[in-house]
Write a protein that holds these residues in place. Sequence first.
Motif, PDB file in Angstrom:
ATOM      1  N   LEU A 279       4.671  15.916   5.221  1.00  0.00           N
ATOM      2  CA  LEU A 279       5.511  14.994   4.503  1.00  0.00           C
ATOM      3  C   LEU A 279       3.776  14.195   4.380  1.00  0.00           C
ATOM      4  CD1 LEU A 279       8.694  14.379   3.728  1.00  0.00           C
ATOM      5  CD2 LEU A 279       7.550  16.028   2.335  1.00  0.00           C
ATOM      6  N   PRO A 280       2.759  14.593   4.664  1.00  0.00           N
ATOM      7  CA  PRO A 280       1.469  13.841   4.777  1.00  0.00           C
ATOM      8  C   PRO A 280       1.377  12.687   3.854  1.00  0.00           C
ATOM      9  CG  PRO A 280       0.614  15.944   3.725  1.00  0.00           C
ATOM     10  CD  PRO A 280       1.970  16.326   3.795  1.00  0.00           C
ATOM     11  N   ASP A 281       1.607  12.754   2.856  1.00  0.00           N
ATOM     12  CA  ASP A 281       1.035  11.443   1.808  1.00  0.00           C
ATOM     13  C   ASP A 281       2.262  10.353   1.707  1.00  0.00           C
ATOM     14  OD1 ASP A 281      -0.750  12.955   0.901  1.00  0.00           O
ATOM     15  OD2 ASP A 281       0.734  14.807  -0.917  1.00  0.00           O
ATOM     16  N   LEU A 282       3.374  10.563   2.819  1.00  0.00           N
ATOM     17  CA  LEU A 282       4.267   9.420   3.138  1.00  0.00           C
ATOM     18  C   LEU A 282       4.040   8.988   4.088  1.00  0.00           C
ATOM     19  CD1 LEU A 282       7.089   8.724   2.420  1.00  0.00           C
ATOM     20  CD2 LEU A 282       8.710  10.169   3.539  1.00  0.00           C
ATOM     21  N   LYS A 283       4.376   7.334   3.739  1.00  0.00           N
ATOM     22  CA  LYS A 283       3.822   6.579   4.067  1.00  0.00           C
ATOM     23  C   LYS A 283       5.232   5.879   4.704  1.00  0.00           C
ATOM     24  CE  LYS A 283      -1.208   5.544   3.196  1.00  0.00           C
ATOM     25  NZ  LYS A 283      -2.371   4.688   3.058  1.00  0.00           N
TER      26      LYS A 283
ATOM     27  N   SER B 204       1.084  -1.052  -0.241  1.00  0.00           N
ATOM     28  CA  SER B 204       0.224   0.108  -0.199  1.00  0.00           C
ATOM     29  C   SER B 204       0.700   1.126   0.050  1.00  0.00           C
ATOM     30  CB  SER B 204      -1.338   0.148   1.501  1.00  0.00           C
ATOM     31  OG  SER B 204      -1.664  -1.552   1.068  1.00  0.00           O
ATOM     32  N   THR B 205       1.948   1.131  -0.719  1.00  0.00           N
ATOM     33  CA  THR B 205       2.517   2.615  -1.141  1.00  0.00           C
ATOM     34  C   THR B 205       3.439   2.752  -0.322  1.00  0.00           C
ATOM     35  OG1 THR B 205       1.293   4.042  -0.441  1.00  0.00           O
ATOM     36  CG2 THR B 205       1.275   3.213  -2.608  1.00  0.00           C
TER      37      THR B 205
ATOM     38  N   ARG C  56       9.448   9.836  -3.997  1.00  0.00           N
ATOM     39  CA  ARG C  56       9.032   9.271  -2.430  1.00  0.00           C
ATOM     40  C   ARG C  56      10.883   9.849  -1.565  1.00  0.00           C
ATOM     41  NH1 ARG C  56       5.739   4.957  -0.366  1.00  0.00           N
ATOM     42  NH2 ARG C  56       7.632   4.154  -1.910  1.00  0.00           N
TER      43      ARG C  56
ATOM     44  N   ALA D   3       5.444  13.438   9.640  1.00  0.00           N
ATOM     45  CA  ALA D   3       3.142  13.523   9.122  1.00  0.00           C
ATOM     46  C   ALA D   3       2.709  14.708   9.124  1.00  0.00           C
ATOM     47  CB  ALA D   3       2.841  12.713  10.037  1.00  0.00           C
TER      48      ALA D   3
END
Length: 295
Positions: A120-124, A93-94, A281, A117
């Motif tokens: 960079l809110p889109d970085l998991k 899931s990325t 990323r 978080a």
Amino acid sequence: MPRSLPPLNALRAFEAAARLGSISRAAGELHVTHGAVSRQVRALEDALGAPLFEREGRGLALTAAGLRLRDAAGDAFAGLQATWSALRRDGRSTALVLGCPGSLLARWVIPRLERLAIDLPDLKLHLSAQEGGFDAALAGLDAALLLGEAPWPADWQVHALAPERIGPVLSPRHARFDALRDAPAAALLQEPLLHTASRPQAWPRWFAAQGLDADSLRQGTGFDHLTYLLEAAAAGLGVAIAPRELVQADLDTGRLVAPWGFADTGGQWALCTVRGNSDPRIAALAGWMRGELGA
């Protein structure tokens, strides 16, 4: 019609030996013995019916067949690795799998996860503690955060983040704290110094940076991990040495003090990936880490 392929374990051993120019270095990369790599290469030569290496002085040289097979195997493994990395990213899931030594994870990465978080809110991230170093393929990882220095593995792309600076730290609970905090750096030559097996060069390099004879230093209690070393220092058990960023929180609270400052080691904080990994990323994470280390 079934495809005729060489023994894949033997091909992997040959490719590593051919790329690194050494049976011993291939064994180290693959985490097997020298004899195991030699047997796999011999098995491949037996299956081919032709030699792949020939002796050249005390080393090895590739034959014409070996050169052809090295190039073909290298291209094949590189393509397979790129596809596998992409499939792993899709399958989790990325989430970007970041490996780093446990001390960096506990003392630098985890305290900053909330800020990461937000920025960079889109970085998991999926964080993986690594002990004992990283293999050249960074197996199972998208990137590795580490403290190190050149030469780096040839297959790595290295994002330099900040220079590494190390220095001695001790606690106000140390029995000789009042005498040591105002003493010159040479006073530490008389102290039994806490150290770690993972960074045996840390004390000698710091003493050398002070113009002092590192051969005179006294080694005290040793620890497997930097985290344990710093807890021992905080308990007043001795003087430890560590990168500045890993003790900054303790310095801010007064749990530890650094009377003699910090010195460059020639190493650096680095975010490393396998060359050819174009995941955007990673560049974003490297930029964020530079900002944190600069702050």
